[in-house]
Design a protein around this motif. Structure first.
Motif, mmCIF file in Angstrom:
data_model
loop_
_atom_site.group_PDB
_atom_site.id
_atom_site.type_symbol
_atom_site.label_atom_id
_atom_site.label_comp_id
_atom_site.label_asym_id
_atom_site.label_seq_id
_atom_site.Cartn_x
_atom_site.Cartn_y
_atom_site.Cartn_z
ATOM 1 N N GLY A 1 25.641 22.060 -29.798
ATOM 2 C CA GLY A 1 24.572 21.838 -30.756
ATOM 3 C C GLY A 1 23.244 22.305 -30.213
ATOM 4 O O GLY A 1 23.013 22.315 -29.004
ATOM 5 N N GLY A 2 22.382 22.727 -31.105
ATOM 6 C CA GLY A 2 21.028 23.084 -30.720
ATOM 7 C C GLY A 2 20.868 24.392 -29.996
ATOM 8 O O GLY A 2 19.821 24.660 -29.412
ATOM 9 N N ILE A 3 21.873 25.247 -30.003
ATOM 10 C CA ILE A 3 21.756 26.538 -29.334
ATOM 11 C C ILE A 3 20.881 27.454 -30.189
ATOM 12 O O ILE A 3 21.063 27.563 -31.400
ATOM 13 C CB ILE A 3 23.147 27.166 -29.101
ATOM 14 N N GLU A 4 19.933 28.107 -29.537
ATOM 15 C CA GLU A 4 19.005 28.966 -30.268
ATOM 16 C C GLU A 4 19.739 30.154 -30.882
ATOM 17 O O GLU A 4 20.538 30.814 -30.219
ATOM 18 C CB GLU A 4 17.915 29.472 -29.323
ATOM 19 N N LEU A 5 19.447 30.406 -32.148
ATOM 20 C CA LEU A 5 20.074 31.527 -32.844
ATOM 21 C C LEU A 5 19.266 32.799 -32.580
ATOM 22 O O LEU A 5 18.401 33.176 -33.360
ATOM 23 C CB LEU A 5 20.161 31.245 -34.351
ATOM 24 N N ASP B 1 21.000 11.073 -35.799
ATOM 25 C CA ASP B 1 21.500 12.356 -36.291
ATOM 26 C C ASP B 1 20.909 13.467 -35.423
ATOM 27 O O ASP B 1 19.714 13.751 -35.500
ATOM 28 C CB ASP B 1 21.103 12.551 -37.752
ATOM 29 N N ALA B 2 21.743 14.065 -34.581
ATOM 30 C CA ALA B 2 21.283 15.133 -33.672
ATOM 31 C C ALA B 2 21.594 16.512 -34.220
ATOM 32 O O ALA B 2 21.623 17.492 -33.467
ATOM 33 C CB ALA B 2 21.922 14.949 -32.299
ATOM 34 N N GLY B 3 21.833 16.602 -35.534
ATOM 35 C CA GLY B 3 22.170 17.896 -36.129
ATOM 36 C C GLY B 3 23.674 18.098 -36.167
ATOM 37 O O GLY B 3 24.442 17.150 -36.062
ATOM 38 N N PRO B 4 24.144 19.325 -36.304
ATOM 39 C CA PRO B 4 25.583 19.585 -36.376
ATOM 40 C C PRO B 4 26.178 20.025 -35.030
ATOM 41 O O PRO B 4 25.469 20.524 -34.153
ATOM 42 C CB PRO B 4 25.678 20.732 -37.382
ATOM 43 N N ILE B 5 27.476 19.801 -34.892
ATOM 44 C CA ILE B 5 28.259 20.478 -33.858
ATOM 45 C C ILE B 5 28.675 21.811 -34.472
ATOM 46 O O ILE B 5 29.274 21.847 -35.546
ATOM 47 C CB ILE B 5 29.502 19.666 -33.471
ATOM 48 N N SER B 6 28.325 22.897 -33.804
ATOM 49 C CA SER B 6 28.557 24.221 -34.383
ATOM 50 C C SER B 6 29.337 25.123 -33.445
ATOM 51 O O SER B 6 29.376 24.911 -32.231
ATOM 52 C CB SER B 6 27.221 24.894 -34.734
ATOM 53 N N LEU B 7 29.940 26.124 -34.053
ATOM 54 C CA LEU B 7 30.595 27.203 -33.321
ATOM 55 C C LEU B 7 29.680 28.417 -33.408
ATOM 56 O O LEU B 7 29.346 28.873 -34.498
ATOM 57 C CB LEU B 7 31.962 27.504 -33.954
#
Length: 312
Positions: free
Chosen positions: A145-149, A266-272
């Protein structure tokens, strides 16, 4: 006519800011990348980079050249990737990044099925709590989570990243059950210090009717690892705020108890995270599809959601 290798070495070095990072991304040595760029500069008769022992920066000519060739290179690679993914079976080393606990408990169990389905792919897992730079660090995909795009990177949401307050049943014996967040001041609090900033992160609790309240932490003990934080809670040392995937097994077994069940963070989403879909090699596309299918089958969105679902 310049070779694709020379142009790709230049573009990736410009994106990553170093020959070493570009080499990791392209599977070459830094010396090979440097040699390709030097050959390109010699052929063009201009210097594209200013080199120093600490960093690599584009010259004015280099910036202009990058703007002219970058899009064309991406189009060529997209065509190659499309042809490869259509005609060839997934193969090669697949570099993946994830947090240690989540990787061990939820991602490694995917590997038997994935390896049986794609025997020519070799997953190379890197388990680390830090946030990686997908392209610069040379990863094919990352989960977290939270990785810069950064340019060329996309994210696909897998599940919510919710955090809940937990404690061991033994610790709660003889203590009143808290009804409101402010009552947590009466409990021993366990917290985690960021390995990146060195600070104890502040959190905002969300309540049942849209209420929001900062979590006031006066830690009795600090650690710098989420697994150590979970272990401290299991040992009965106090109350900890932890991500649902890190404590789900312990909540289901009764080893931990959730406090303030109507409240969560709520820390945002877990994303791939992975490179732009047009440029995906077959091995990465295979992993993306496999993980998304698994997350859906295992009902991650429901199981990791702390809102009104009776999480123990």
């Amino acid at each position: 006519m310049e070779t694709l290798a020379n142009l790709e070495s230049f573009v990736r070095s410009a994106e990553c800011g170093s020959f070493s990072a570009a080499a990791r991304r392209l599977g070459l040595t830094p010396a090979a990348i440097s040699r390709n760029v030097a050959q390109l500069e010699a052929n063009l008769g201009v210097r594209l980079f200013q080199r120093s022992t600490r960093r690599l920066t584009l010259t004015e000519a280099g910036e202009r050249f990058l703007g002219n060739v970058g899009g064309g290179l991406e189009s060529i690679q997209a065509a190659i990737a499309d042809l490869t993914s259509s005609a060839g079976a997934p193969a090669g080393v697949l570099r993946l990044s994830a947090a240690p606990a989540f990787g061990r408990d939820f991602l490694l169990p995917l590997m038997p099925g994935f390896l049986a389905r794609y025997p020519a792919v070799t997953p190379e897992w890197h388990f680390d709590n830090r946030q990686v730079e997908l392209i610069a660090d040379g990863f094919d995909a990352a989960i977290g989570g939270g990785i810069e795009l950064s340019p060329g990177v996309v994210a696909r949401e897998l599940a919510p990243a919710h955090l809940v307050l937990v404690a061991a049943p033994g610790y709660l014996v003889g203590r009143p059950v808290p009804k409101r967040p402010e009552q947590l001041a009466e409990f021993d609090q366990l917290a985690m210090r960021s390995t990146q900033s060195g600070k104890v992160r502040s959190w905002m609790l969300q309540g049942p009717k849209g209420e929001r309240m900062p979590l006031e932490q006066r830690p009795r003990m600090l650690v710098n690892d989420p697994q150590a934080l979970c272990s401290s809670a299991l040992l009965g040392l106090g109350v900890a705020l932890l991500a649902v995937p890190d404590v789900l097994e312990h909540l289901e077994s009764g080893a931990l108890v959730r406090l303030l069940p109507d409240w969560h963070v709520d820390a945002g989403p877990i994303s791939l995270y992975f490179a732009s879909q047009k440029l995906l090699p077959a091995k990465t596309r295979a992993f993306v599809d496999h993980l998304v299918e698994h997350a859906r089958e295992q009902q991650w969105p429901r199981r990791f959601d702390a809102r009104g679902r009776g999480l123990i």
